[in-house]
Design a protein around this motif. Structure first.
Motif, PDB file in Angstrom:
ATOM      1  N   THR A 133      72.556  19.162  47.305  1.00 45.65           N
ATOM      2  CA  THR A 133      73.999  19.216  47.537  1.00 45.65           C
ATOM      3  C   THR A 133      74.419  18.235  48.622  1.00 45.65           C
ATOM      4  O   THR A 133      75.402  17.499  48.473  1.00 45.65           O
ATOM      5  CB  THR A 133      74.417  20.641  47.941  1.00 45.65           C
ATOM      6  OG1 THR A 133      74.070  21.548  46.897  1.00 45.65           O
ATOM      7  CG2 THR A 133      75.918  20.711  48.188  1.00 45.65           C
TER       8      THR A 133
ATOM      9  N   LYS B 186      80.956  23.796  45.449  1.00 47.36           N
ATOM     10  CA  LYS B 186      80.909  24.662  44.264  1.00 47.36           C
ATOM     11  C   LYS B 186      82.292  25.192  43.931  1.00 47.36           C
ATOM     12  O   LYS B 186      82.679  25.246  42.755  1.00 47.36           O
ATOM     13  CB  LYS B 186      79.934  25.815  44.519  1.00 47.36           C
ATOM     14  CG  LYS B 186      79.719  26.722  43.324  1.00 47.36           C
ATOM     15  CD  LYS B 186      78.679  27.797  43.637  1.00 47.36           C
ATOM     16  CE  LYS B 186      78.439  28.678  42.430  1.00 47.36           C
ATOM     17  NZ  LYS B 186      77.414  29.731  42.707  1.00 47.36           N
TER      18      LYS B 186
ATOM     19  N   LYS C 146      85.113  23.789  44.669  1.00 45.76           N
ATOM     20  CA  LYS C 146      85.924  22.670  44.202  1.00 45.76           C
ATOM     21  C   LYS C 146      85.608  22.345  42.748  1.00 45.76           C
ATOM     22  O   LYS C 146      86.501  22.048  41.947  1.00 45.76           O
ATOM     23  CB  LYS C 146      85.685  21.443  45.079  1.00 45.76           C
ATOM     24  CG  LYS C 146      86.548  20.246  44.751  1.00 45.76           C
ATOM     25  CD  LYS C 146      86.290  19.101  45.710  1.00 45.76           C
ATOM     26  CE  LYS C 146      87.160  17.894  45.361  1.00 45.76           C
ATOM     27  NZ  LYS C 146      86.927  16.758  46.294  1.00 45.76           N
ATOM     28  N   GLU C 147      84.308  22.415  42.382  1.00 45.61           N
ATOM     29  CA  GLU C 147      83.905  22.107  41.021  1.00 45.61           C
ATOM     30  C   GLU C 147      84.375  23.157  40.024  1.00 45.61           C
ATOM     31  O   GLU C 147      84.640  22.849  38.858  1.00 45.61           O
ATOM     32  CB  GLU C 147      82.376  21.994  40.951  1.00 45.61           C
ATOM     33  CG  GLU C 147      81.826  20.773  41.672  1.00 45.61           C
ATOM     34  CD  GLU C 147      80.296  20.740  41.696  1.00 45.61           C
ATOM     35  OE1 GLU C 147      79.739  19.684  41.999  1.00 45.61           O
ATOM     36  OE2 GLU C 147      79.678  21.805  41.407  1.00 45.61           O
ATOM     37  N   SER C 148      84.471  24.421  40.490  1.00 43.27           N
ATOM     38  CA  SER C 148      84.865  25.501  39.577  1.00 43.27           C
ATOM     39  C   SER C 148      86.379  25.635  39.438  1.00 43.27           C
ATOM     40  O   SER C 148      86.868  26.353  38.571  1.00 43.27           O
ATOM     41  CB  SER C 148      84.285  26.831  40.081  1.00 43.27           C
ATOM     42  OG  SER C 148      84.782  27.142  41.382  1.00 43.27           O
TER      43      SER C 148
END
Length: 207
Positions: free
Chosen positions: A112, A202, A204-206
């Motif tokens: 990450t 995570k 932000k990605e979801s």
């Protein structure tokens, strides 16, 4: 390893048999005889109780018929050794599982952080003056080989992730000799910051 070779099912059957056969009155021929191999064996047969040295007639009878069912239990020393070996085996298995989980977590955090633009490794903090005569003090930190910019977080290269101006004097000496590819970071501040970055990425990605 238990102090008896009798199975749980066999012990249960013996207990039920004792309740059926013992009756309300003691049998002097049984109470005057030796009815227990050893305290550990007796504890296995009787089960959990507050004071195994003071037995009821039902327990005396239970041990009497259990001794008939098992005239030759495992030697006490062997039982203790096997118990220790079993406990040690379980401890090592738990330790290996803990290590696998910590390593998996570190690999995730490392990936990450490097996806965020830096390059990281694990280095030991040798700043402390107490690294003398084989005595080692200091945590293993997440060391940045490249700068990191993530939101308001700014870190230069060649410092640790938990670095702050107020902690600079305690985070000065991280020689390449203290770099480890086979360790996980133990610095709680570094790990907390890395997890915070991972959680934000995570989220932000979801979204």
């Amino acid at each position: 390893m238990r102090a008896t070779n009798l199975t749980t099912e066999q012990i249960t059957e013996l207990r039920e048999r004792a309740r059926r056969e013992a009756g309300p009155f003691t049998n002097p021929a049984i109470t005057s005889s030796s009815y227990s191999h050893n305290p550990e064996w007796a504890a296995e047969i009787i089960g959990e109780r507050s004071n195994p040295r003071v037995l009821t007639w039902l327990e005396v009878y239970l041990l009497y018929i259990a001794k008939q069912a098992e005239p030759d239990p495992p030697p006490l020393a062997m039982a203790r050794r096997r118990a220790y070996e079993q406990e040690e085996k379980q401890r090592r298995a738990a330790e290996q599982e803990r290590w696998r989980q910590e390593w998996s977590d570190w690999e995730y955090l490392k990936a990450t952080l490097e996806a965020a633009g830096t390059q990281v490794t694990v280095r030991h903090n040798y700043t402390s003056h107490r690294h003398l005569d084989g005595y080692t003090q200091g945590a293993d930190h997440i060391y940045l080989k490249k700068p990191l910019t993530f939101g308001r977080l700014r870190r230069d290269a060649d410092i640790v992730l938990c670095w702050t101006p107020s902690r600079a004097k305690d985070l000065e000496y991280f020689p390449v000799e203290g770099e480890y590819d086979d360790r996980v970071p133990t610095c709680k501040a570094c790990i907390k910051t890395a997890r915070s970055i991972a959680e934000r990425i995570k989220k932000k990605e979801s979204s």
